[in-house]
Design a protein around this motif. Structure first.
Motif, PDB file in Angstrom:
ATOM      1  N   VAL A 182       0.831  -1.201   0.000  1.00 35.36           N
ATOM      2  CA  VAL A 182       0.000   0.000   0.000  1.00 35.36           C
ATOM      3  C   VAL A 182       0.870   1.258   0.000  1.00 35.36           C
ATOM      4  CG1 VAL A 182      -1.583   1.374   1.418  1.00 35.36           C
ATOM      5  CG2 VAL A 182      -2.054  -1.042   1.008  1.00 35.36           C
ATOM      6  N   LEU A 183       1.864   1.295   0.866  1.00 35.17           N
ATOM      7  CA  LEU A 183       2.755   2.451   0.918  1.00 35.17           C
ATOM      8  C   LEU A 183       3.523   2.609  -0.398  1.00 35.17           C
ATOM      9  CD1 LEU A 183       4.158   2.062   4.545  1.00 35.17           C
ATOM     10  CD2 LEU A 183       2.718   3.935   3.712  1.00 35.17           C
ATOM     11  N   GLY A 184       3.871   1.482  -1.012  1.00 31.67           N
ATOM     12  CA  GLY A 184       4.619   1.516  -2.267  1.00 31.67           C
ATOM     13  C   GLY A 184       3.847   2.096  -3.426  1.00 31.67           C
ATOM     14  N   ALA A 192      10.352  -2.401  -2.569  1.00 33.15           N
ATOM     15  CA  ALA A 192      11.509  -3.281  -2.413  1.00 33.15           C
ATOM     16  C   ALA A 192      11.397  -4.165  -1.184  1.00 33.15           C
ATOM     17  CB  ALA A 192      12.789  -2.454  -2.330  1.00 33.15           C
ATOM     18  N   SER A 193      10.450  -3.855  -0.297  1.00 26.36           N
ATOM     19  CA  SER A 193      10.334  -4.577   0.977  1.00 26.36           C
ATOM     20  C   SER A 193       9.139  -5.509   1.048  1.00 26.36           C
ATOM     21  CB  SER A 193      10.267  -3.564   2.135  1.00 26.36           C
ATOM     22  OG  SER A 193      11.440  -2.791   2.191  1.00 26.36           O
ATOM     23  N   THR A 194       8.460  -5.708  -0.062  1.00 23.72           N
ATOM     24  CA  THR A 194       7.315  -6.610  -0.048  1.00 23.72           C
ATOM     25  C   THR A 194       7.488  -7.741  -1.051  1.00 23.72           C
ATOM     26  OG1 THR A 194       4.923  -6.802  -0.454  1.00 23.72           O
ATOM     27  CG2 THR A 194       6.098  -5.055  -1.632  1.00 23.72           C
ATOM     28  N   PRO A 195       7.189  -8.975  -0.656  1.00 21.99           N
ATOM     29  CA  PRO A 195       7.301 -10.101  -1.587  1.00 21.99           C
ATOM     30  C   PRO A 195       6.208 -10.099  -2.644  1.00 21.99           C
ATOM     31  CG  PRO A 195       6.364 -10.824   0.501  1.00 21.99           C
ATOM     32  CD  PRO A 195       6.792  -9.403   0.704  1.00 21.99           C
ATOM     33  N   ARG A 196       5.233  -9.199  -2.502  1.00 16.47           N
ATOM     34  CA  ARG A 196       4.128  -9.125  -3.463  1.00 16.47           C
ATOM     35  C   ARG A 196       4.579  -8.483  -4.769  1.00 16.47           C
ATOM     36  NH1 ARG A 196       2.782 -11.707   0.391  1.00 16.47           N
ATOM     37  NH2 ARG A 196       0.889 -11.472   1.667  1.00 16.47           N
ATOM     38  N   GLU A 197       5.736  -7.827  -4.754  1.00 20.77           N
ATOM     39  CA  GLU A 197       6.242  -7.133  -5.935  1.00 20.77           C
ATOM     40  C   GLU A 197       7.604  -7.712  -6.331  1.00 20.77           C
ATOM     41  OE1 GLU A 197       4.522  -4.828  -7.483  1.00 20.77           O
ATOM     42  OE2 GLU A 197       2.929  -4.519  -5.994  1.00 20.77           O
ATOM     43  N   HIS A 198       7.878  -7.685  -7.631  1.00 22.23           N
ATOM     44  CA  HIS A 198       9.186  -8.169  -8.099  1.00 22.23           C
ATOM     45  C   HIS A 198       9.946  -7.096  -8.872  1.00 22.23           C
ATOM     46  CE1 HIS A 198       7.471  -8.518 -12.144  1.00 22.23           C
ATOM     47  NE2 HIS A 198       6.440  -9.092 -11.591  1.00 22.23           N
ATOM     48  N   VAL A 199       9.423  -5.867  -8.854  1.00 16.98           N
ATOM     49  CA  VAL A 199      10.008  -4.801  -9.664  1.00 16.98           C
ATOM     50  C   VAL A 199      11.468  -4.555  -9.302  1.00 16.98           C
ATOM     51  CG1 VAL A 199       9.152  -2.997  -8.088  1.00 16.98           C
ATOM     52  CG2 VAL A 199       9.731  -2.425 -10.446  1.00 16.98           C
ATOM     53  N   LYS A 206      18.518  -5.379 -14.644  1.00 19.02           N
ATOM     54  CA  LYS A 206      18.786  -4.357 -15.655  1.00 19.02           C
ATOM     55  C   LYS A 206      20.014  -3.523 -15.289  1.00 19.02           C
ATOM     56  CE  LYS A 206      15.320  -2.718 -17.832  1.00 19.02           C
ATOM     57  NZ  LYS A 206      14.089  -1.992 -18.262  1.00 19.02           N
ATOM     58  N   LEU A 207      20.157  -3.199 -14.004  1.00 21.01           N
ATOM     59  CA  LEU A 207      21.306  -2.398 -13.578  1.00 21.01           C
ATOM     60  C   LEU A 207      22.608  -3.168 -13.768  1.00 21.01           C
ATOM     61  CD1 LEU A 207      22.562   0.102 -12.401  1.00 21.01           C
ATOM     62  CD2 LEU A 207      21.862  -0.633 -10.105  1.00 21.01           C
ATOM     63  N   THR A 283      17.561  -0.849  -5.065  1.00 21.23           N
ATOM     64  CA  THR A 283      18.097  -1.623  -6.180  1.00 21.23           C
ATOM     65  C   THR A 283      19.625  -1.593  -6.192  1.00 21.23           C
ATOM     66  OG1 THR A 283      16.130  -1.092  -7.512  1.00 21.23           O
ATOM     67  CG2 THR A 283      18.082  -1.867  -8.683  1.00 21.23           C
ATOM     68  N   THR A 284      20.186  -0.400  -6.013  1.00 21.08           N
ATOM     69  CA  THR A 284      21.639  -0.247  -6.082  1.00 21.08           C
ATOM     70  C   THR A 284      22.325  -0.950  -4.918  1.00 21.08           C
ATOM     71  OG1 THR A 284      21.244   1.908  -7.128  1.00 21.08           O
ATOM     72  CG2 THR A 284      23.487   1.436  -6.421  1.00 21.08           C
ATOM     73  N   GLN A 285      21.690  -0.975  -3.760  1.00 20.10           N
ATOM     74  CA  GLN A 285      22.266  -1.697  -2.622  1.00 20.10           C
ATOM     75  C   GLN A 285      22.491  -3.167  -2.966  1.00 20.10           C
ATOM     76  OE1 GLN A 285      19.272  -0.778   0.312  1.00 20.10           O
ATOM     77  NE2 GLN A 285      20.451   0.914   1.180  1.00 20.10           N
ATOM     78  N   LEU A 286      21.509  -3.786  -3.573  1.00 21.31           N
ATOM     79  CA  LEU A 286      21.639  -5.195  -3.952  1.00 21.31           C
ATOM     80  C   LEU A 286      22.718  -5.377  -5.023  1.00 21.31           C
ATOM     81  CD1 LEU A 286      17.852  -6.192  -4.069  1.00 21.31           C
ATOM     82  CD2 LEU A 286      19.514  -6.753  -2.281  1.00 21.31           C
TER      83      LEU A 286
END
Length: 294
Positions: A182-184, A192-199, A206-207, A283-286
């Motif tokens: 919801v916050l996203g 980036a903190s929910t397993p419901r998304e894979h973006v 891509k990076l 994304t960049t952290q990973l």
């Protein structure tokens, strides 16, 4: 006790934040050539929670070794403490959408300890499901209380208007996965903190591809940022983005000039995409953990 993995992940969290925020030129967002208070507060939000990043790493390692049950992890309390610390450290200007992914990235990296973030993205998503999807209504309560205590009323109101309340969390068994989704929808960094998304894992892939092409972390981050915001740009700006790519982006004087002028024009028209910077941070952290460097 700190382990070599603690140092490796902590460095990735901090350096990923640093690269995502300061890489230039990101038209319509903060970068090294356009420093304002939001850049400082965003970076400080990450630096302020290093102790909690290390705590998340410790938890992930213990669960991986079987020394701690994932169901016993009070992730909501950990996130809540980190948010309050960021609030104090940043003189009351924290970025929750930077703090939360920094904690969850540290948690899943330490739990999986991947050799290849791209190939093992499925395992990292499973780790998110274990820790975030498996959280309970008490964790949602801790999150809401923390957001209220740091003055993030807009985030609390957005959650409530979307049906995330104490009573619903209790009766329907909501977890932090729903809360972060919801916050996203308004602050993309939370995705980036929910397993419901894979973006975020799509962006990681891509990076890394950009990094293999440019061999330059800054140019690669700029390229990914442009990919993220391009669909949201007016047509004239999209043409400028295509032109900048054809010129090599920041690797050439021509590309740098094109991006600089695009940034000026977007700002004159009041067009901003600063809200996507925390997603770029996560994304960049990973990717820094994977091997991306300046």
């Amino acid at each position: 006790m700190k382990t070599p993995l603690t140092h490796e992940i902590t460095r990735a969290i901090v350096e990923g934040c640093h690269l995502a925020i300061y890489s230039s030129i990101k038209p319509g967002s903060i970068h090294r050539l356009r420093l304002d208070s939001s850049a400082y507060y965003m970076m400080s939000s990450c630096l302020s929670v290093i102790d909690y990043v290390e705590k998340a790493i410790e938890i992930g390692e213990k669960v991986r070794r079987g020394e701690l049950a994932a169901t016993s992890v009070e992730i909501g309390r950990l996130v809540g403490k980190a948010l309050r610390e960021a609030y104090r450290w940043t003189s009351y200007h924290p970025y929750p959408d930077v703090v939360v992914p920094s904690i969850t990235n540290a948690l899943i990296l330490s739990y999986v300890e991947p050799e290849d973030v791209v190939r093992e993205s499925g395992e990292l998503r499973k780790a998110l499901e274990i820790f975030i999807g498996g959280s309970r209504w008490r964790d949602v309560r801790e999150l809401v209380n923390a957001l209220k205590s740091i003055g993030a009323d807009d985030m609390v109101e957005h959650m409530v208007s979307s049906g995330i309340t104490y009573s619903q969390a209790l009766t329907e068994g909501l977890s932090l996965a729903e809360a972060f989704s919801v916050l996203g929808s308004r602050w993309p960094g939370f995705l980036a903190s929910t397993p419901r998304e894979h973006v975020v894992f799509d962006y990681v892939k891509k990076l890394i591809e950009y990094y293999k092409r440019y061999r330059d972390g800054v140019n690669s981050v700029v390229a990914l940022y442009l990919d993220i915001v391009k669909p949201r740009l007016p047509e004239w700006a999209r043409r400028d983005v295509d032109k900048a790519f054809s010129e090599g982006l920041m690797a050439s004087r021509e590309g740098s000039k094109t991006l600089f002028n695009l940034d000026l024009r977007l700002r004159k028209q009041g067009i901003s995409f600063e809200e996507y910077t925390p997603l770029l941070v996560a994304t960049t952290q990973l990717c820094v953990y994977e091997g991306l460097r300046v």
